[in-house]
Design a protein around this motif. Structure first.
Motif, PDB file in Angstrom:
ATOM      1  N   CYS A 201       0.854  -1.187   0.000  1.00 26.96           N
ATOM      2  CA  CYS A 201       0.000   0.000   0.000  1.00 26.96           C
ATOM      3  C   CYS A 201       0.890   1.237   0.000  1.00 26.96           C
ATOM      4  N   SER A 202       0.337   2.322  -0.509  1.00 21.91           N
ATOM      5  CA  SER A 202       1.091   3.574  -0.531  1.00 21.91           C
ATOM      6  C   SER A 202       1.129   4.137   0.894  1.00 21.91           C
ATOM      7  N   THR A 203      -0.034   4.372   1.450  1.00 28.77           N
ATOM      8  CA  THR A 203      -0.169   4.862   2.815  1.00 28.77           C
ATOM      9  C   THR A 203      -1.618   4.654   3.216  1.00 28.77           C
ATOM     10  N   VAL A 220       2.111   4.692   9.439  1.00 31.26           N
ATOM     11  CA  VAL A 220       3.394   5.284   9.085  1.00 31.26           C
ATOM     12  C   VAL A 220       4.461   4.209   9.235  1.00 31.26           C
ATOM     13  N   PRO A 221       5.609   4.335   8.567  1.00 34.42           N
ATOM     14  CA  PRO A 221       5.977   5.431   7.668  1.00 34.42           C
ATOM     15  C   PRO A 221       5.341   5.276   6.298  1.00 34.42           C
ATOM     16  N   SER A 222       5.281   6.391   5.588  1.00 30.40           N
ATOM     17  CA  SER A 222       4.798   6.346   4.215  1.00 30.40           C
ATOM     18  C   SER A 222       5.635   7.314   3.383  1.00 30.40           C
ATOM     19  N   HIS A 223       6.171   6.791   2.311  1.00 31.12           N
ATOM     20  CA  HIS A 223       7.030   7.591   1.450  1.00 31.12           C
ATOM     21  C   HIS A 223       7.191   6.820   0.142  1.00 31.12           C
ATOM     22  N   PHE A 229      10.806   0.211  -2.496  1.00 32.37           N
ATOM     23  CA  PHE A 229      11.520  -0.904  -1.875  1.00 32.37           C
ATOM     24  C   PHE A 229      10.581  -2.090  -1.688  1.00 32.37           C
ATOM     25  N   TRP A 230       9.386  -1.834  -1.201  1.00 33.83           N
ATOM     26  CA  TRP A 230       8.392  -2.873  -0.956  1.00 33.83           C
ATOM     27  C   TRP A 230       8.035  -3.588  -2.259  1.00 33.83           C
ATOM     28  N   LEU A 231       7.787  -2.805  -3.315  1.00 33.88           N
ATOM     29  CA  LEU A 231       7.437  -3.403  -4.599  1.00 33.88           C
ATOM     30  C   LEU A 231       8.587  -4.210  -5.179  1.00 33.88           C
ATOM     31  N   ARG A 232       9.823  -3.727  -4.966  1.00 30.13           N
ATOM     32  CA  ARG A 232      10.969  -4.499  -5.449  1.00 30.13           C
ATOM     33  C   ARG A 232      11.032  -5.865  -4.776  1.00 30.13           C
ATOM     34  N   LYS A 299      18.005   3.937  -3.186  1.00 27.55           N
ATOM     35  CA  LYS A 299      18.901   4.867  -3.864  1.00 27.55           C
ATOM     36  C   LYS A 299      18.416   6.311  -3.706  1.00 27.55           C
ATOM     37  N   ASN A 300      19.235   7.136  -3.074  1.00 28.99           N
ATOM     38  CA  ASN A 300      18.900   8.547  -2.887  1.00 28.99           C
ATOM     39  C   ASN A 300      17.464   8.703  -2.399  1.00 28.99           C
ATOM     40  N   ALA A 301      17.126   7.879  -1.418  1.00 29.61           N
ATOM     41  CA  ALA A 301      15.724   7.776  -1.037  1.00 29.61           C
ATOM     42  C   ALA A 301      15.190   9.055  -0.426  1.00 29.61           C
ATOM     43  N   GLY A 302      15.976   9.677   0.443  1.00 36.22           N
ATOM     44  CA  GLY A 302      15.462  10.849   1.141  1.00 36.22           C
ATOM     45  C   GLY A 302      14.318  10.503   2.069  1.00 36.22           C
ATOM     46  N   VAL A 303      14.350   9.295   2.648  1.00 31.69           N
ATOM     47  CA  VAL A 303      13.262   8.886   3.529  1.00 31.69           C
ATOM     48  C   VAL A 303      13.326   9.679   4.823  1.00 31.69           C
ATOM     49  N   PRO A 304      12.239  10.336   5.202  1.00 30.00           N
ATOM     50  CA  PRO A 304      12.277  11.126   6.439  1.00 30.00           C
ATOM     51  C   PRO A 304      12.365  10.225   7.670  1.00 30.00           C
TER      52      PRO A 304
END
Length: 308
Positions: A201-203, A220-223, A229-232, A299-304
């Protein structure tokens, strides 16, 4: 996307084009049936006439009562009861039939696919399945491929199929907030049944429906990078021809939407496309003993950073 009306063919055409552009194969569309008739199916009937959205699709029968609660589980305020009368089986199948014959309806091994949201709650389920398969064969199909949507209540053994089902599919986010299990535990749980389709799910945030209420649920988290990553992970496990389910395209009342928005732009869609493209390029090659995939970097995720 702003306000839109699904009776507008231009809107439905755009949605199909947008989904295909970002690597989405098709839509699993909720179908509502109450006492011998379908509810809220006008856009679906228009699809039969004009062909939009021009994308693969199949139906999930959302077989739960409509109540004032968001999850259909409060029997005290029932708006539309969910009844199961075998006298309706033929009429219900006849509603499905023109869609089964549509060029875009998803079939597996010659069988139209039908999802059952709450399979365990359907009385005489085996007899209903047999009846529908018999009618499908009389109309030129091999049968019907039934998918049991799992996740309403989750335990490590919840993947067991109800009688007559061909496969199960994970329904998120229920696995998280109703189970207490972590994503790692869910992803690495041994799958049971003849066929198991993974989900994501997205969020999820139903504040739009229950602002300030104790019934509010936020996951949460949602990003977008987490979704990628989950889909991979899911795509790496999938066999050729398998489905990977994603909740949801436009469930705005529950905050589960990947359509373009002011907040995210097209980043959810871009995450999906990136996962599909990278998996298709063979970047994931090895599944580890614990069920996870080697070398799937954010890769360069920028996950908060999420503060609990």
């Amino acid at each position: 996307m702003g306000f839109y009306d699904l009776t507008d063919p231009g809107v439905r055409r755009y949605q199909g084009e947008l989904a295909r552009k970002y690597g989405i194969h098709g839509f699993a569309i909720y179908h509502y049936w109450f006492k011998d008739h379908a509810v809220m199916d006008k856009p679906l009937q228009l699809l039969l006439k004009d062909g939009y959205p021009d994308i693969s699709f199949f139906f999930i029968w959302a077989n739960e009562p409509w109540t004032r609660r968001w999850d259909g589980q409060d029997g005290s305020e029932i708006l539309l009861p969910q009844q199961y009368d075998q006298s309706e089986w033929t009429a219900h199948f006849q509603w499905f039939l023109p869609f089964f014959k549509h060029k875009n309806y998803i079939k597996r091994n010659g069988k139209p696919v039908v999802g059952l949201y709450r399979a365990a709650e359907i009385p005489q389920l085996g007899r209903m399945v047999s009846k529908w398969e018999e009618m499908a064969k009389r109309n030129g199909f091999v049968g019907i491929f039934f998918i049991q949507m799992n996740g309403i209540e989750w335990t490590p053994g919840a993947y067991e199929l109800q009688s007559g089902k061909d496969a199960t599919a994970e329904f998120f986010p229920n696995f998280f907030w109703k189970s207490g299990f972590s994503m790692n535990q869910v992803l690495s749980t041994l799958k049971k049944g003849r066929k198991q389709f993974s989900g994501a799910c997205s969020t999820f945030d139903n504040n739009p429906r229950h602002t300030g209420s104790p019934e509010t649920v936020a996951v949460v988290p949602s990003h977008p990078s987490i979704l990628k990553f989950w889909l991979r992970q899911n795509l790496a496990r999938a066999e050729k021809g398998d489905f990977v389910f994603l909740n949801a395209w436009n469930e705005w009342g529950e905050g589960a939407a990947i359509e373009p928005s002011i907040e995210w732009g097209r980043r959810w869609l871009e995450a999906i496309k990136a996962a599909v493209v990278e998996e298709g390029a063979g970047e994931v090659a090895e599944i580890l003993d614990d069920g996870f995939v080697r070398s799937v970097p954010l890769k360069n995720a920028g996950v908060p950073l999420i503060q609990r």
